[in-house]
Design an enzyme around this catalytic site. Structure first.
Site, PDB file in Angstrom:
ATOM      1  CG  LEU A  58      12.985 -14.635   0.366  1.00  0.00           C
ATOM      2  CD1 LEU A  58      12.435 -15.719   1.307  1.00  0.00           C
ATOM      3  CD2 LEU A  58      12.934 -15.132  -1.078  1.00  0.00           C
ATOM      4  CB  ALA A  59      15.091 -11.411   5.553  1.00  0.00           C
ATOM      5  CG  HIS A  60      17.888 -13.238   0.402  1.00  0.00           C
ATOM      6  ND1 HIS A  60      16.685 -12.593   0.160  1.00  0.00           N
ATOM      7  CD2 HIS A  60      18.678 -12.963  -0.660  1.00  0.00           C
ATOM      8  CE1 HIS A  60      16.757 -11.967  -0.999  1.00  0.00           C
ATOM      9  NE2 HIS A  60      17.954 -12.174  -1.524  1.00  0.00           N
ATOM     10  CB  SER A  61      22.923 -11.952   3.166  1.00  0.00           C
ATOM     11  OG  SER A  61      24.032 -11.195   2.709  1.00  0.00           O
TER      12      SER A  61
END
Length: 149
Positions: A67-70
């Site tokens: 779950l790619a996020h920033s």
């Protein structure tokens, strides 16, 4: 929230059966989907990569799934998701859950929306039957139907 998945996951946010050379490339693919759907600018893609460089591969939340996020930032235009299914899994450096074949990009416009969308998608992905069905789903419509079901 999952019932509203259509608005957060439009067709333009899907990249199905694409190659990635490594984890950074996999995150770049997720970023492409977020940009294509009008959710973020390219700067957010760099922020997602920087997050993993600083904090490690904690974004690999289940076997085969990242779950790619920033954090919410000016690079997030509105809350949304991207969906990237890789042709060949890549290693992120998470011993428990590597290799990764599905990368979901998450952009939250603010903390509340970020958490709400993350919770909705995580809730849908907890079911192993759904996760298996998502791996074989042929179209964005089929993926959304599984997530809603």
């Amino acid at each position: 929230m999952v019932a509203d998945i259509d608005g957060f996951l439009p067709d333009s946010a899907f990249l199905l059966d694409v190659p990635a050379s490594d984890w950074k490339d996999a995150i770049r693919q997720a970023g492409k989907g977020l940009v294509a759907a009008g959710f973020t600018t390219d700067a957010y893609t760099d922020q997602m990569i920087e997050t993993v460089e600083k904090l490690g591969p904690y974004i690999v939340i289940a076997p085969g799934l990242a779950l790619a996020h920033s954090r919410p930032s000016d690079a997030v235009l509105k809350t949304g998701l991207s969906w990237v299914r890789l042709t060949k899994p890549v290693e992120f450096g998470n011993k428990a859950n590597d290799p990764v074949s599905l990368v979901i990009g998450l952009a939250g416009h603010d903390e509340n929306e970020h958490i709400a969308v993350m919770s909705a998608i995580a809730g849908a992905l907890i079911d192993p039957k759904k996760t298996a069905a998502l791996a074989d789903a042929p179209t964005p419509e089929a993926i959304r139907a599984i997530l809603k079901g």
